[in-house]
Every structure is written in C-alpha cells, then in structure tokens.
Scaffold this motif. Structure first.
Motif, PDB file in Angstrom:
ATOM      1  N   CYS A  38      -1.019  -1.159  -9.774  1.00 53.59           N
ATOM      2  CA  CYS A  38      -1.279  -2.580  -9.972  1.00 53.59           C
ATOM      3  C   CYS A  38      -0.921  -2.914 -11.407  1.00 53.59           C
ATOM      4  CB  CYS A  38      -2.739  -2.899  -9.686  1.00 53.59           C
ATOM      5  SG  CYS A  38      -3.205  -4.613  -9.972  1.00 53.59           S
ATOM      6  N   TRP A  86     -10.327  -1.695  -7.045  1.00 56.20           N
ATOM      7  CA  TRP A  86      -9.550  -1.710  -5.799  1.00 56.20           C
ATOM      8  C   TRP A  86     -10.506  -1.991  -4.647  1.00 56.20           C
ATOM      9  CZ3 TRP A  86      -4.352  -1.617  -5.273  1.00 56.20           C
ATOM     10  CH2 TRP A  86      -3.585  -1.152  -6.350  1.00 56.20           C
ATOM     11  N   ARG A 127     -10.397  -3.051  -0.224  1.00 62.42           N
ATOM     12  CA  ARG A 127      -9.519  -3.003   0.947  1.00 62.42           C
ATOM     13  C   ARG A 127     -10.147  -3.795   2.100  1.00 62.42           C
ATOM     14  NH1 ARG A 127     -10.223   3.411   2.642  1.00 62.42           N
ATOM     15  NH2 ARG A 127     -12.337   3.251   3.528  1.00 62.42           N
ATOM     16  N   ARG A 151     -14.005  -7.090   3.873  1.00 66.35           N
ATOM     17  CA  ARG A 151     -13.471  -6.475   2.664  1.00 66.35           C
ATOM     18  C   ARG A 151     -14.504  -5.515   2.092  1.00 66.35           C
ATOM     19  NH1 ARG A 151     -11.988 -10.688  -1.840  1.00 66.35           N
ATOM     20  NH2 ARG A 151     -14.203 -11.116  -1.512  1.00 66.35           N
ATOM     21  N   TYR A 204      -4.817  -3.152   0.750  1.00 64.87           N
ATOM     22  CA  TYR A 204      -5.509  -2.795  -0.489  1.00 64.87           C
ATOM     23  C   TYR A 204      -5.202  -3.831  -1.557  1.00 64.87           C
ATOM     24  CZ  TYR A 204      -6.867   1.728   1.384  1.00 64.87           C
ATOM     25  OH  TYR A 204      -7.451   2.723   2.133  1.00 64.87           O
ATOM     26  N   TYR A 205      -6.256  -4.259  -2.215  1.00 62.96           N
ATOM     27  CA  TYR A 205      -6.149  -5.300  -3.224  1.00 62.96           C
ATOM     28  C   TYR A 205      -6.668  -4.791  -4.567  1.00 62.96           C
ATOM     29  CZ  TYR A 205      -5.707  -8.336   0.857  1.00 62.96           C
ATOM     30  OH  TYR A 205      -5.308  -8.913   2.026  1.00 62.96           O
ATOM     31  N   CYS A 206      -5.914  -5.042  -5.617  1.00 60.75           N
ATOM     32  CA  CYS A 206      -6.460  -4.771  -6.938  1.00 60.75           C
ATOM     33  C   CYS A 206      -7.099  -6.050  -7.478  1.00 60.75           C
ATOM     34  CB  CYS A 206      -5.393  -4.242  -7.898  1.00 60.75           C
ATOM     35  SG  CYS A 206      -4.044  -5.368  -8.249  1.00 60.75           S
ATOM     36  N   ALA A 207      -8.085  -5.855  -8.311  1.00 56.58           N
ATOM     37  CA  ALA A 207      -8.843  -6.973  -8.844  1.00 56.58           C
ATOM     38  C   ALA A 207      -9.214  -6.691 -10.294  1.00 56.58           C
ATOM     39  CB  ALA A 207     -10.095  -7.208  -8.006  1.00 56.58           C
ATOM     40  N   TRP A 266      -7.171 -11.520  -8.571  1.00 59.37           N
ATOM     41  CA  TRP A 266      -6.825 -10.673  -7.434  1.00 59.37           C
ATOM     42  C   TRP A 266      -5.324 -10.590  -7.251  1.00 59.37           C
ATOM     43  CZ3 TRP A 266     -10.390  -8.096  -4.378  1.00 59.37           C
ATOM     44  CH2 TRP A 266     -11.733  -8.380  -4.641  1.00 59.37           C
ATOM     45  N   GLN A 272      -1.995  -9.532  -4.659  1.00 56.06           N
ATOM     46  CA  GLN A 272      -1.594 -10.013  -3.344  1.00 56.06           C
ATOM     47  C   GLN A 272      -1.862  -9.017  -2.224  1.00 56.06           C
ATOM     48  OE1 GLN A 272       0.327  -8.400  -5.321  1.00 56.06           O
ATOM     49  NE2 GLN A 272       1.941  -7.367  -4.191  1.00 56.06           N
ATOM     50  N   GLY A 273      -2.210  -7.800  -2.571  1.00 57.78           N
ATOM     51  CA  GLY A 273      -2.469  -6.810  -1.532  1.00 57.78           C
ATOM     52  C   GLY A 273      -1.236  -5.998  -1.190  1.00 57.78           C
ATOM     53  N   THR A 274      -1.477  -4.745  -0.868  1.00 57.54           N
ATOM     54  CA  THR A 274      -0.410  -3.864  -0.415  1.00 57.54           C
ATOM     55  C   THR A 274      -0.941  -3.096   0.799  1.00 57.54           C
ATOM     56  OG1 THR A 274       1.189  -2.156  -1.093  1.00 57.54           O
ATOM     57  CG2 THR A 274      -1.025  -1.999  -2.028  1.00 57.54           C
TER      58      THR A 274
END
Length: 124
Positions: free
Chosen positions: A21, A35, A37, A44, A92-95, A114, A116-118
């Motif tokens: 990220c 992280w 998910r 979530r 999975y999202y980073c924040a 946040w 965009q997610g992977t």
C-alpha cells in the motif's frame, strides 16, 4: 492522504502473497496503518495494524501467518501473507489514521483514509 493498494491475485491453498500500500500526501510517519478485509457476504474485519513506532497488531486469524511492515521513507506498508487458506479470500483494504490509542487499531471507524482494495482469491 491517498492510498493505493496492490499485490492481490489468485493463489493456491498454502501459498503466499505480499500486499503493498503506497501513501501519497500527508506525513506518513504520523499515521497508524492498517489492513482490513471483506469476504463475500461478510462484514469487514480487521487483519493487522502497525503503529507509528512499528508496533504490530494482528487479528487472531492472522497471527503466525501474516506480517505487517512499514517503510516510512518509501511511504509504504506491506502485508506478507503466508499459509493462505480459502477463508482468506477477500478484498483487502489498507487504511490510515491519525489516532494514537492501540485499543483502536482494530476499529475501522478510527481510520480516516482508505485505499481502493485489492482482491485475494485462494483456491484449493
């Protein structure tokens, strides 16, 4: 602060993936990075977090298998995921957040920014 996550993909059960990220803008070293998910049809959930000082925190499901790290010079946070199982399949999202209390690391509402997610898909 803008966050851009990458590294997701399709992996077989027992395999590994490394999510990254990148942060743009803001003072990265002042941010708690996390992280989360979201699996299909589920809420979530918290996966891992790393404090400004590098302290790491994990959900029980991630302990012993996942490792979060940060590089303040590159403004990046990574999530090394090993021994992946089908239940790890999720977006999975980073924040990032400016809070300090470690008791809040698993609370998604405390994070201000946040990615965009992977997508991670674990197949048997």
């Amino acid at each position: 602060v803008q966050l851009q996550a990458s590294g997701g993909g399709l992996v077989q059960t027992g395999g590994s993936l490394r999510l990254s990220c990148a942060a743009f803008g803001g003072t990265f070293s002042n941010l708690v990075m996390g992280w989360f998910r979201r699996a299909p049809g589920k809420e979530r959930e918290f996966v891992a977090a790393i404090s400004r000082a590098g302290g790491t925190y994990y959900a029980d499901s991630a302990k012993g298998r996942f490792a979060i790290s940060r590089d303040n010079l590159k403004k990046m946070v990574n999530l090394q995921m090993n021994s992946l199982q089908s239940e790890d399949t999720a977006a999975y999202y980073c924040a990032a957040g400016g809070f300090a209390s470690s008791s809040s690391y698993s609370n998604a509402e405390r994070y201000d920014y946040w990615g965009q997610g992977t997508l991670v898909t674990v197949s048997s």
